[in-house]
Design a protein around this motif. Structure first.
Motif, short mmCIF file in Angstrom:
data_model
loop_
_atom_site.label_atom_id
_atom_site.label_comp_id
_atom_site.label_asym_id
_atom_site.label_seq_id
_atom_site.Cartn_x
_atom_site.Cartn_y
_atom_site.Cartn_z
N ALA A 1 -17.15 3.09 -35.69
CA ALA A 1 -18.57 2.80 -35.48
C ALA A 1 -19.45 3.84 -36.14
CB ALA A 1 -18.86 2.74 -33.98
N TYR A 2 -19.05 5.11 -36.04
CA TYR A 2 -19.86 6.17 -36.66
C TYR A 2 -19.82 6.07 -38.18
CZ TYR A 2 -19.64 8.11 -31.95
OH TYR A 2 -19.73 8.28 -30.61
N LEU A 3 -18.66 5.68 -38.71
CA LEU A 3 -18.55 5.56 -40.16
C LEU A 3 -19.45 4.44 -40.68
CD1 LEU A 3 -14.70 5.99 -40.64
CD2 LEU A 3 -16.50 7.66 -41.11
N PHE A 4 -19.52 3.34 -39.95
CA PHE A 4 -20.39 2.24 -40.37
C PHE A 4 -21.86 2.61 -40.20
CE2 PHE A 4 -16.53 -0.38 -39.59
CZ PHE A 4 -16.46 -0.96 -40.85
N LEU A 5 -22.19 3.42 -39.20
CA LEU A 5 -23.57 3.81 -38.97
C LEU A 5 -24.04 4.92 -39.91
CD1 LEU A 5 -23.78 3.84 -35.07
CD2 LEU A 5 -24.94 2.27 -36.62
N PHE A 6 -23.10 5.64 -40.50
CA PHE A 6 -23.47 6.81 -41.29
C PHE A 6 -24.42 6.47 -42.45
CE2 PHE A 6 -22.72 9.61 -44.94
CZ PHE A 6 -23.12 10.82 -44.38
N PRO A 7 -24.19 5.40 -43.24
CA PRO A 7 -25.14 5.11 -44.32
C PRO A 7 -26.56 4.88 -43.82
CG PRO A 7 -23.11 3.89 -44.64
CD PRO A 7 -23.03 4.49 -43.27
N ALA A 8 -26.70 4.13 -42.71
CA ALA A 8 -28.04 3.88 -42.18
C ALA A 8 -28.68 5.16 -41.66
CB ALA A 8 -27.97 2.84 -41.06
N ILE A 9 -27.86 5.99 -40.97
CA ILE A 9 -28.39 7.26 -40.46
C ILE A 9 -28.80 8.18 -41.60
CG2 ILE A 9 -27.80 9.34 -39.15
CD1 ILE A 9 -25.98 7.59 -37.43
N ALA A 10 -27.97 8.23 -42.64
CA ALA A 10 -28.30 9.07 -43.80
C ALA A 10 -29.57 8.58 -44.48
CB ALA A 10 -27.14 9.07 -44.79
N TYR A 11 -29.72 7.27 -44.60
CA TYR A 11 -30.93 6.72 -45.22
C TYR A 11 -32.17 7.08 -44.41
CZ TYR A 11 -34.31 3.28 -46.85
OH TYR A 11 -35.44 2.66 -47.32
N LEU A 12 -32.09 6.89 -43.09
CA LEU A 12 -33.24 7.22 -42.23
C LEU A 12 -33.55 8.71 -42.27
CD1 LEU A 12 -32.51 4.97 -39.12
CD2 LEU A 12 -34.28 4.64 -40.84
N ALA A 13 -32.51 9.54 -42.29
CA ALA A 13 -32.73 10.98 -42.32
C ALA A 13 -33.40 11.43 -43.60
CB ALA A 13 -31.40 11.71 -42.12
#
Length: 321
Positions: free
Chosen positions: A36-48
């Motif tokens: 789940a964290y791996l799939f969320l990482f691109p979105a989190i990185a984009y938002l950050a």
């Protein structure tokens, strides 16, 4: 004579599994535990990178006296920019303009969009073609929509003045008269955003059970009574969500206002976002512009908080029924 002793044959130790197989198994277990964290990482990185960092940078910039000609040489000034804005009549006028623009845009967009969705939810000949035509304003690029309304509002050749003149209402300076400036940008925004509301509400209406409406008709209820008792409670959550989104979008809307009026005439359409642009690129004061943006963010957060409070109150009332 001593007899020779037979030694038991020595067996070779079991062969260890190949290293590649062990590595692939460890990777598989890691993915299972942290997928789940791996799939969320691109979105989190984009938002950050594109949201959180610019937001923090903007807030920090609002505490400095930074000029556009020397963006890296700003000196810290503490709350000086906020003190100036909170005591400035121009700032509070832009806040009032933003609230008026947001109120009229949201009310008319949601009302017309919901009415259009109710109409398109009924069966009639050519409904598919009308649905396709109704989505055109939303598909038109904002720049093109702004140019269309600039031509419509033209004092000499605009169709709006031609129409009012033919009706005996005279001609008006829609883009130069301060009493019509807010009306001009609000009308253009409502035209642009109403199709989105209509599509969202049409989707919500199609999820309303038709059997419940038929039951009310069998009991003798009118169309309006059936709508109030069955349809409205089902689509009310969607209305609240689209109202919140439209409110936030209207507070931060810039392109169509700036392209039609540029914040004029006489600052009657100088909303917070337009004020940020003017302060940053015309007055060349990045620090003060960042402070205006931060206060606009606070306004959006207040609207969101009020929405969730109202949502909780209504949910509590519905659960008590």
């Amino acid at each position: 004579m001593a007899t020779p002793t037979l030694e038991a044959p020595q067996t070779a130790p079991p062969a260890s599994p190949p290293r590649r197989r062990r590595d692939s198994g460890a990777i598989s277990r890691f993915i299972e535990r942290n997928g789940a964290y791996l799939f969320l990482f691109p979105a989190i990185a984009y938002l950050a990178i594109f949201t959180v960092f610019p937001l923090i940078r903007g807030v920090l910039l609002s505490f400095t006296a930074t000029k556009l000609v020397n963006p890296s040489g700003g000196r810290p000034v503490g709350l000086e920019n906020y003190d100036y804005l909170l005591s400035s009549d121009k700032f509070w006028t832009s806040v009032a303009t933003t609230l008026l623009y947001t109120f009229f845009t949201v009310v008319f967009s949601v009302a017309i969009g919901t009415a259009g969705a109710l109409l398109l939810n009924t069966a009639f000949k050519g409904r598919g073609i009308i649905r396709a035509i109704a989505t055109i304003p939303w598909a038109v690029p904002t720049v093109a929509a702004a140019l269309i309304f600039v031509w419509i509002y033209n004092n000499e050749q605009g169709i709006l003045n031609r129409t009012t003149s033919a009706l005996g209402l005279g001609e008006h300076g829609w883009l130069v008269d301060p009493q019509y400036g807010l009306f001009a940008v609000t009308l253009a925004t409502v035209w642009k955003l109403t199709p989105l509301v209509m599509l969202v509400m049409l989707s919500a209406l199609q999820s309303v059970p038709h059997e419940l409406r038929e039951a009310t008709w069998v009991d003798g209820a009118t169309r309006f009574q059936s709508f109030r008792a069955v349809t409205l409670p089902h689509i009310m959550p969607t209305i609240r969500v689209i109202t919140l989104l439209m409110t936030i979008w209207s507070i931060r809307r810039f392109e169509i206002i700036f392209l039609i009026t540029g914040g004029g005439p006489l600052d009657v359409t100088n909303t917070l976002v337009v004020n940020v642009y003017r302060t940053a690129f015309q007055d060349q004061n990045l620090g003060r512009a960042a402070a205006i943006g931060a206060l606009g963010l606070v306004l959006s957060l207040l609207v969101t908080v009020v929405y969730f409070i109202v949502e909780q109150i209504q949910e509590r009332q519905e659960s008590q029924r």
